[in-house]
Enzyme design. Structure first.
Site, PDB file in Angstrom:
ATOM      1  N   GLU A 188       0.875  -1.160   0.000  1.00  0.00           N
ATOM      2  CA  GLU A 188       0.000   0.000   0.000  1.00  0.00           C
ATOM      3  C   GLU A 188       0.922   1.223   0.000  1.00  0.00           C
ATOM      4  OE1 GLU A 188      -2.780  -0.128   3.252  1.00  0.00           O
ATOM      5  OE2 GLU A 188      -3.547   1.862   2.736  1.00  0.00           O
ATOM      6  N   ARG A 193       4.503 -12.771   9.809  1.00  0.00           N
ATOM      7  CA  ARG A 193       5.217 -11.529   9.515  1.00  0.00           C
ATOM      8  C   ARG A 193       6.491 -11.466  10.340  1.00  0.00           C
ATOM      9  NH1 ARG A 193       1.553  -7.671   9.168  1.00  0.00           N
ATOM     10  NH2 ARG A 193       2.937  -5.940   9.498  1.00  0.00           N
ATOM     11  N   LYS A 234       3.797   0.754   9.656  1.00  0.00           N
ATOM     12  CA  LYS A 234       3.994   2.014   8.933  1.00  0.00           C
ATOM     13  C   LYS A 234       3.357   3.179   9.674  1.00  0.00           C
ATOM     14  CE  LYS A 234       2.834   0.101   4.949  1.00  0.00           C
ATOM     15  NZ  LYS A 234       2.398  -0.035   3.552  1.00  0.00           N
TER      16      LYS A 234
END
Ligand code: ATP
Ligand code: MG
Length: 552
Positions: free
Chosen positions: A33, A257, A267
């Site tokens: 993204e 992850r 982020k």
């Protein structure tokens, strides 16, 4: 070496799919993204997606998942492209989820026509209240029984901007009693009067991740859609949309992850550190971003080696950042140019050195690599060593310079300290030494055994430089596991600036991309803040794992 390694679970799946003819070739995708810079966690996903395709003769798409116009920006798009290339990977096709907005709209209309989607009038709070809990079924919304015609009309009017933001949504009609909360009539579209970085003001309705992602995969014929574990519960919905729309059967697989000690990886948090100026920017060398690691002096090889070592797990874990540091040391030991820099200079006068004489001593750039060549290190009668490499009254096991001790100066001569000069406070300001004329490095016939080897610079040739020593950004190992505001856990000593360090002159001839080992100090690289001859260095990593040693 590669062959000996057992296949990870994704490699097993892919090789089976190919062997059984489920796919002729594989296509993966990396779907960032564009709402921030890539971090080391993304590097793991990149190495995985591109690595898998490469290993099995397939290909990888880069797809910007740009369905949320509010947080996205072309600055991020550019940095993401740049970081992937820098890591050493190339994509066959570049797409944007926003390329598919027309197609996704048509899919939504198709689902409405099939009686599988409806326009919801309830507010987000009301929708949440109707959703039930994991142990209690949800309740059907009154809007669920709307006619196809009414839904088509309302959805079109949503698209045309007739309704206020938040007033209506489009939902999939799945099952409000499903034990999987994701299937309780999930949202497909929401109204947002926001300017999109690519589609401008064309749209005021935007698809949700769940409605965009799987369909984008299917449109591109992605065979293996790899994402992180938190999307496991979304998989039935991913499949539901694909089945109802009768699309290419992309399949989603999940892996754990990457979480790393002493840092944060979201982020949103990284953006907060940037915006609140806890760091100088996304590429601050303390950041776990690819751009931060690059500026810090990490190499693409070291990051790929790290991703390879951590492997692919199906359970969450926390990886020790010292493994990343191990990888960069491994790489830099083989490639970094050896140089001498004195951080806290103490003047040494060699009293028996012929006045005005300068020796230029040829010295290896890297003893691990013959092809790295040599440089000339000046040696003269006035040099600087580190202040803490001298003791006036050394204890018996002291291997550095002390009155009466012999030490070797690397790429130089053996010297012995004879006397000191002190200021009014009693601090040593100068050490007077004698040198052994037959002890020049490489041609030593003196027969003297020096206990230690020190780095130094010749006073007349030294250049002043600035060194930025970086340490861990956070004080605690597992930042995400504490309840405290993560900003209160920042390490106040994560940056130490050494002004007026003195460096040997060879730096002036070097390539600006060079990476260095400062003898006895660590690995360093030139920072982009360097202007002209005022060289600024970033410490990439210390020579040894100081944290482990200090019992941390
Ligand atoms: P963040 O939570 O940091 O904002 P994200 O998942 O929202 O990350 P995306 O841009 O959506 O960021 O991620 C692109 C791809 O990278 C996704 O496939 C995602 O699963 C993967 N990814 C993100 N963070 C990690 C991580 N820490 N470890 C492994 N893969 C990750
Ligand atoms: Mg995301």
């Amino acid at each position: 070496m590669e062959e000996a390694k057992p296949l990870n679970f994704l490699e097993e799946i892919v090789s089976k799919d190919l062997a059984q003819g489920k796919h002729q070739s594989i296509l993966t995708r990396f779907p960032p993204e564009p709402n921030g810079y890539l971090h080391i966690g993304h590097a793991k996903s990149i190495c995985l997606n591109f690595g898998l395709a490469k290993r099995y003769g397939g290909a990888t798409n880069l797809r910007f998942d740009d369905t949320n116009p509010v947080t996205e920006d072309t600055e991020y798009v550019d940095s993401i492209r740049n970081d992937i290339k820098w890591l050493g990977f190339d994509w066959v096709d570049e797409f944007y989820a926003s390329d598919y907005f027309d197609q996704l709209y048509a899919f939504a209309v198709e689902l409405i026509k099939k009686g599988l989607a409806y326009v919801e009038d309830a507010t987000p709070e009301e929708i949440a209240a109707m959703k039930g809990t994991p142990t209690q079924p949800g309740t059907n919304s009154p809007c669920r029984s709307r006619s196809v015609e009414e839904n088509l009309d309302l959805f079109e009017r949503m698209k045309n901007g007739e309704f206020k933001e938040g007033s209506r949504t489009l939902r999939a009609k799945v099952d409000m009693a499903s034990p999987n909360m994701q299937l309780r009539d999930p949202l497909m579209y929401r109204i947002k009067f926001a300017h999109h970085h690519r589609t401008g003001d064309k749209w005021c309705i935007y698809p949700m991740y769940d409605f965009a992602h799987g369909q984008s995969d299917a449109i591109e014929h992605i065979t293996h859609s790899i994402c992180t574990l938190e999307f496991s519960s979304h998989r039935p919905l991913y499949n539901w949309f694909i089945e109802q729309l009768n699309l290419f059967p992309s399949t989603q697989y999940e892996f754990a992850r990457l979480n790393l000690t002493y840092t944060v990886m979201s982020k949103r948090k990284l953006l907060q550190l940037v915006n609140e100026k806890h760091v100088t920017g996304w590429d601050d060398p303390r950041m776990p971003t690819i751009s931060g690691l690059r500026r810090r002096g990490y190499t693409p090889e070291s990051i790929r080696m790290f991703c390879d070592k951590i492997g692919v797990a199906q359970r969450e874990n926390l990886i020790d950042v010292s493994l990343l540091e191990f990888c960069i040391r491994e790489d830099l030991n083989k490639t970094a140019l050896r140089r001498m820099v004195v951080f806290n200079p103490l003047k040494v006068v060699i009293t028996n050195w012929p006045a005005g004489k300068v020796d230029m001593i040829e010295s290896e750039n890297n003893p691990e690599d013959e092809t790295a060549g040599t440089r000339l290190v000046p040696f003269s009668g006035e040099i600087y060593i580190e202040q803490d490499d001298f003791m006036e009254n050394p204890p018996s096991k002291y291997f550095r310079l002390g009155i009466g001790n012999y030490v070797r100066l690397k790429a130089g001569y053996i010297i012995k300290a004879e006397s000191v000069i002190k200021d009014e406070q009693g601090n040593v300001t100068e050490v007077h030494c004698t040198y052994e004329p037959n002890s020049r490095s490489g041609e030593d016939t003196s027969g003297i055994k020096a206990k230690g080897t020190l780095h130094y610079v010749s006073a007349a040739h030294a250049i002043p430089v600035t060194v930025r020593e970086y340490d861990r950004l956070f004080k605690v190992e597992n930042v995400a596991a504490t309840d405290d505001d993560f900003r209160t856990l920042l390490n106040p000593d994560s940056l130490t600036i050494v002004e007026n360090a003195l460096a040997e002159p060879a730096f002036l001839d070097d390539d600006t991309n060079s990476r260095y080992q400062f003898m006895r100090k660590g690995y360093f690289t030139l920072d982009k803040d360097t202007e002209g001859k005022n060289l600024i260095f970033n410490r990439t990593v210390t020579l040894k794992d100081g944290w482990a040693k200090a019992g941390n």
